[in-house]
Design a protein around this motif. Structure first.
Motif, PDB file in Angstrom:
ATOM      1  N   LYS A  91       0.819  -1.210   0.000  1.00  0.00           N
ATOM      2  CA  LYS A  91       0.000   0.000   0.000  1.00  0.00           C
ATOM      3  C   LYS A  91       0.854   1.262   0.000  1.00  0.00           C
ATOM      4  CE  LYS A  91      -4.384  -1.502   2.033  1.00  0.00           C
ATOM      5  NZ  LYS A  91      -5.423  -1.158   3.033  1.00  0.00           N
ATOM      6  N   LEU A  92       1.945   1.240   0.773  1.00  0.00           N
ATOM      7  CA  LEU A  92       2.795   2.423   0.884  1.00  0.00           C
ATOM      8  C   LEU A  92       3.737   2.575  -0.299  1.00  0.00           C
ATOM      9  CD1 LEU A  92       3.913   2.212   4.646  1.00  0.00           C
ATOM     10  CD2 LEU A  92       2.053   3.585   3.696  1.00  0.00           C
ATOM     11  N   GLY A  93       4.040   1.456  -0.956  1.00  0.00           N
ATOM     12  CA  GLY A  93       5.108   1.499  -1.948  1.00  0.00           C
ATOM     13  C   GLY A  93       6.463   1.602  -1.290  1.00  0.00           C
ATOM     14  N   GLU A  94       6.546   1.179  -0.036  1.00  0.00           N
ATOM     15  CA  GLU A  94       7.778   1.233   0.752  1.00  0.00           C
ATOM     16  C   GLU A  94       7.871  -0.056   1.569  1.00  0.00           C
ATOM     17  OE1 GLU A  94       9.885   3.850   0.740  1.00  0.00           O
ATOM     18  OE2 GLU A  94       8.639   5.258  -0.402  1.00  0.00           O
ATOM     19  N   ASN A  95       9.072  -0.533   1.814  1.00  0.00           N
ATOM     20  CA  ASN A  95       9.253  -1.778   2.546  1.00  0.00           C
ATOM     21  C   ASN A  95       9.270  -1.525   4.051  1.00  0.00           C
ATOM     22  OD1 ASN A  95       9.807  -4.362   3.383  1.00  0.00           O
ATOM     23  ND2 ASN A  95      11.877  -4.446   2.523  1.00  0.00           N
ATOM     24  N   VAL A  96       8.209  -1.953   4.749  1.00  0.00           N
ATOM     25  CA  VAL A  96       8.166  -1.805   6.200  1.00  0.00           C
ATOM     26  C   VAL A  96       8.802  -2.993   6.908  1.00  0.00           C
ATOM     27  CG1 VAL A  96       6.105  -0.355   6.072  1.00  0.00           C
ATOM     28  CG2 VAL A  96       5.856  -2.830   6.466  1.00  0.00           C
ATOM     29  N   MET A  97       9.255  -3.984   6.136  1.00  0.00           N
ATOM     30  CA  MET A  97      10.019  -5.138   6.651  1.00  0.00           C
ATOM     31  C   MET A  97       9.227  -5.970   7.655  1.00  0.00           C
ATOM     32  SD  MET A  97      13.797  -3.339   6.977  1.00  0.00           S
ATOM     33  CE  MET A  97      14.576  -4.853   7.541  1.00  0.00           C
ATOM     34  N   PHE A  98       7.896  -6.042   7.452  1.00  0.00           N
ATOM     35  CA  PHE A  98       7.093  -6.919   8.308  1.00  0.00           C
ATOM     36  C   PHE A  98       7.460  -8.371   8.014  1.00  0.00           C
ATOM     37  CE2 PHE A  98       3.088  -9.471   8.738  1.00  0.00           C
ATOM     38  CZ  PHE A  98       3.082  -9.509  10.125  1.00  0.00           C
ATOM     39  N   THR A  99       7.825  -9.123   9.057  1.00  0.00           N
ATOM     40  CA  THR A  99       8.214 -10.521   8.934  1.00  0.00           C
ATOM     41  C   THR A  99       7.203 -11.388   9.663  1.00  0.00           C
ATOM     42  OG1 THR A  99      10.548  -9.874   8.917  1.00  0.00           O
ATOM     43  CG2 THR A  99      10.062 -12.190   9.294  1.00  0.00           C
ATOM     44  N   LYS A 100       6.527 -12.249   8.927  1.00  0.00           N
ATOM     45  CA  LYS A 100       5.501 -13.111   9.519  1.00  0.00           C
ATOM     46  C   LYS A 100       6.166 -14.361  10.096  1.00  0.00           C
ATOM     47  CE  LYS A 100       1.571 -13.222   7.307  1.00  0.00           C
ATOM     48  NZ  LYS A 100       0.454 -13.593   6.400  1.00  0.00           N
ATOM     49  N   ARG A 101       6.820 -14.164  11.237  1.00  0.00           N
ATOM     50  CA  ARG A 101       7.538 -15.273  11.866  1.00  0.00           C
ATOM     51  C   ARG A 101       6.689 -15.991  12.914  1.00  0.00           C
ATOM     52  NH1 ARG A 101      12.429 -12.524  15.060  1.00  0.00           N
ATOM     53  NH2 ARG A 101      12.865 -11.847  12.930  1.00  0.00           N
ATOM     54  N   GLY A 102       5.455 -15.488  13.139  1.00  0.00           N
ATOM     55  CA  GLY A 102       4.590 -16.094  14.141  1.00  0.00           C
ATOM     56  C   GLY A 102       4.740 -15.443  15.501  1.00  0.00           C
ATOM     57  N   TYR A 103       3.752 -15.670  16.353  1.00  0.00           N
ATOM     58  CA  TYR A 103       3.711 -15.064  17.683  1.00  0.00           C
ATOM     59  C   TYR A 103       3.118 -16.103  18.638  1.00  0.00           C
ATOM     60  CZ  TYR A 103       3.041 -11.191  21.036  1.00  0.00           C
ATOM     61  OH  TYR A 103       3.100 -10.338  22.112  1.00  0.00           O
ATOM     62  N   SER A 104       3.825 -16.417  19.692  1.00  0.00           N
ATOM     63  CA  SER A 104       3.372 -17.432  20.646  1.00  0.00           C
ATOM     64  C   SER A 104       3.024 -16.794  21.983  1.00  0.00           C
ATOM     65  CB  SER A 104       4.440 -18.505  20.855  1.00  0.00           C
ATOM     66  OG  SER A 104       4.620 -19.283  19.696  1.00  0.00           O
ATOM     67  N   MET A 105       1.840 -17.112  22.476  1.00  0.00           N
ATOM     68  CA  MET A 105       1.404 -16.691  23.807  1.00  0.00           C
ATOM     69  C   MET A 105       1.662 -17.854  24.762  1.00  0.00           C
ATOM     70  SD  MET A 105      -2.192 -14.990  22.498  1.00  0.00           S
ATOM     71  CE  MET A 105      -2.753 -14.419  24.115  1.00  0.00           C
ATOM     72  N   ILE A 106       2.446 -17.602  25.823  1.00  0.00           N
ATOM     73  CA  ILE A 106       2.891 -18.643  26.736  1.00  0.00           C
ATOM     74  C   ILE A 106       2.191 -18.503  28.088  1.00  0.00           C
ATOM     75  CG2 ILE A 106       4.877 -19.742  27.839  1.00  0.00           C
ATOM     76  CD1 ILE A 106       5.077 -19.801  24.819  1.00  0.00           C
ATOM     77  N   ALA A 107       1.620 -19.596  28.582  1.00  0.00           N
ATOM     78  CA  ALA A 107       1.044 -19.647  29.926  1.00  0.00           C
ATOM     79  C   ALA A 107       1.945 -20.482  30.817  1.00  0.00           C
ATOM     80  CB  ALA A 107      -0.351 -20.250  29.885  1.00  0.00           C
ATOM     81  N   GLU A 108       2.172 -20.004  32.038  1.00  0.00           N
ATOM     82  CA  GLU A 108       2.934 -20.760  33.030  1.00  0.00           C
ATOM     83  C   GLU A 108       2.043 -21.318  34.126  1.00  0.00           C
ATOM     84  OE1 GLU A 108       6.578 -18.523  34.238  1.00  0.00           O
ATOM     85  OE2 GLU A 108       5.904 -17.128  32.668  1.00  0.00           O
ATOM     86  N   ARG A 109       0.840 -20.808  34.251  1.00  0.00           N
ATOM     87  CA  ARG A 109      -0.089 -21.256  35.284  1.00  0.00           C
ATOM     88  C   ARG A 109      -1.316 -21.902  34.647  1.00  0.00           C
ATOM     89  NH1 ARG A 109      -2.589 -17.544  38.384  1.00  0.00           N
ATOM     90  NH2 ARG A 109      -2.637 -16.085  36.624  1.00  0.00           N
ATOM     91  N   ALA A 110      -1.963 -22.773  35.401  1.00  0.00           N
ATOM     92  CA  ALA A 110      -3.146 -23.467  34.888  1.00  0.00           C
ATOM     93  C   ALA A 110      -4.260 -22.475  34.568  1.00  0.00           C
ATOM     94  CB  ALA A 110      -3.627 -24.499  35.909  1.00  0.00           C
ATOM     95  N   GLU A 111      -4.406 -21.438  35.385  1.00  0.00           N
ATOM     96  CA  GLU A 111      -5.457 -20.455  35.143  1.00  0.00           C
ATOM     97  C   GLU A 111      -5.228 -19.714  33.825  1.00  0.00           C
ATOM     98  OE1 GLU A 111      -4.762 -20.631  39.649  1.00  0.00           O
ATOM     99  OE2 GLU A 111      -3.603 -20.780  37.787  1.00  0.00           O
ATOM    100  N   THR A 112      -3.974 -19.419  33.535  1.00  0.00           N
ATOM    101  CA  THR A 112      -3.658 -18.728  32.284  1.00  0.00           C
ATOM    102  C   THR A 112      -3.826 -19.660  31.093  1.00  0.00           C
ATOM    103  OG1 THR A 112      -2.089 -17.390  33.542  1.00  0.00           O
ATOM    104  CG2 THR A 112      -1.944 -17.275  31.137  1.00  0.00           C
ATOM    105  N   ALA A 113      -3.493 -20.920  31.284  1.00  0.00           N
ATOM    106  CA  ALA A 113      -3.732 -21.898  30.215  1.00  0.00           C
ATOM    107  C   ALA A 113      -5.213 -21.982  29.881  1.00  0.00           C
ATOM    108  CB  ALA A 113      -3.194 -23.266  30.631  1.00  0.00           C
ATOM    109  N   ALA A 114      -6.075 -21.910  30.904  1.00  0.00           N
ATOM    110  CA  ALA A 114      -7.521 -21.920  30.663  1.00  0.00           C
ATOM    111  C   ALA A 114      -7.948 -20.664  29.908  1.00  0.00           C
ATOM    112  CB  ALA A 114      -8.268 -22.031  31.992  1.00  0.00           C
ATOM    113  N   MET A 115      -7.321 -19.523  30.219  1.00  0.00           N
ATOM    114  CA  MET A 115      -7.623 -18.301  29.479  1.00  0.00           C
ATOM    115  C   MET A 115      -7.250 -18.461  28.005  1.00  0.00           C
ATOM    116  SD  MET A 115      -6.076 -15.437  27.966  1.00  0.00           S
ATOM    117  CE  MET A 115      -4.479 -15.227  28.753  1.00  0.00           C
TER     118      MET A 115
END
Length: 396
Positions: A91-115
């Protein structure tokens, strides 16, 4: 008139006497709004910023981008924004260098895993691609993480990162090519109110008539709202981050450790960049603090033990203005016609293209998109805050 024009400021002779839209704030929010306004046929646009080029939070952030959160309101807005990131270079005609490398949401507690389980349902309903990484797959997905600390991993493959310098450079170039006038080191010192609307801004004693005024000034939003004789929810606060020295590739996706209040990614140069949120008294300062560095180091040691001997390369801070529920404040101010805000942001870099598109659409056509409505400025007065469990922020 609100505020007081200042007579001692040197005025740039190139400033116009009027504009269809004056945007106060030349960071990523202001430039996105300006660019999308031009796609709706509005060309007479002026952007004014008190600071220097990339001197605010748009040049001091983690650059992480994700399409999904815990609830539907945030997910709808950020899905749109992530989609826009994926096509922004074209759209811009310019390289914004967006890299689709993925994004991981990490839970350490059972309550957060349920969320995260509930979040996955929201993602499925809204068309966001996400999936859980099984315990068997985790060593391949995140080989360096302390697997014993991980209760659940929800991965969003369409998320990623975009270097702020590339995004800002591309946006400014596209805006100026489309006729937008952009001025830095040019502070707005007052607003005019005429007939119940914002009718002009002042730079010192120099008046600029405006059809519409948009305030998108990051950590300075509250001061500008006061200058305009209006009030905004929230407070200004400092967010800190640091970069570790370059090492071999260790972490592929961008990461949010929900329980540790941490977020980071590894750059193409091998630096691990991110931070950890700690409760602290809000204040207007770019100074960094030892408690944040120590908290971030502890998360690295707990979750990525291989980082124990890696040195800190840089540590910096940026100012933002956050709302009471950490969600953006988007739209026309209910107490002053033609005064619009893109404020209250805690994920302002990631959300900028989506917010810019929706705000420009609303200004140009009068159509308030359903994805924008939940973030109206007066939602707290109406008892309608937006609860979101999938964010990485510490309440003060």
């Amino acid at each position: 008139m609100s505020g007081k024009p200042m007579g001692t400021m040197a005025i740039n002779a190139s400033l116009p006497k009027k504009a269809s839209v004056v945007i106060v704030g030349g960071g990523i929010q202001g430039l996105c709004c300006a660019f999308y306004l031009t796609t709706f046929g509005i060309k007479d646009i002026l952007v004014l910023d008190a600071g220097y080029w990339q001197g605010g939070a748009s040049g001091r952030n983690g650059t992480l981008i994700r399409p999904g959160f815990g609830g539907p309101e945030w997910t709808e807005l950020f899905k749109l924004s992530c989609d826009e990131w994926s096509r922004l270079s074209r759209k811009l005609g310019e390289n914004v260098m967006f890299t689709k490398r993925g994004y991981s949401m990490i839970a350490e507690r059972a309550e957060t895993a349920a969320m995260l389980e509930r979040a996955a349902d929201v993602h499925r309903d809204l068309g966001v691609h996400s999936y859980f990484v099984s315990r068997e797959e985790l060593p391949r997905h995140l080989p360096a993480i302390n697997h014993r600390r991980v209760a659940a991993t929800l991965h969003l493959p369409d998320g990623g990162v975009a270097p702020h310098h590339a995004a800002m450079k591309g946006l400014r170039a596209a805006c100026e090519r489309n006729g937008v006038q952009v001025f830095y080191r040019t502070a707005v010192t007052a607003f005019d109110r005429t007939g119940g609307r914002a009718s002009a801004v002042y730079v010192g004693q120099y008046r600029i008539d405006a059809g519409t005024v948009v305030v998108a000034a990051g950590g300075q939003n509250l001061q500008l709202a006061d200058l305009a004789g209006t009030k905004l929810d929230g407070y200004s606060m400092r967010i800190e981050a640091m970069a570790l020295e370059p090492i071999r590739p260790l972490i592929k996706p961008a990461l949010a450790l929900i329980d540790s209040l941490a977020y980071f990614h590894q750059t193409s140069r091998g630096e691990i960049v991110g931070g950890t949120e700690v409760p602290e008294r809000p204040r207007m300062s770019l100074a960094t603090d030892l408690p944040v560095m120590a908290a971030t180091a502890k998360v690295y040691l707990d979750m990525f033990p291989q980082l124990a001997e890696v040195r800190v390369l840089r540590h910096w801070a940026g100012m933002i203005h956050v709302s009471s529920d950490f969600g953006p404040l988007l739209g026309e101010h209910p107490d002053l016609k033609d005064l619009w805000f893109s404020a209250g942001w805690s994920y302002g870099f990631a959300g900028a293209p989506g917010a810019g598109l929706l705000l420009a659409k609303a200004i140009a056509t009068g159509d308030i998109d359903s994805r924008m409505r939940p973030f109206a400025i007066d939602r707290f007065d109406r008892g309608k805050p937006v609860a979101e469990a999938g964010i990485v922020l510490a309440k003060n």
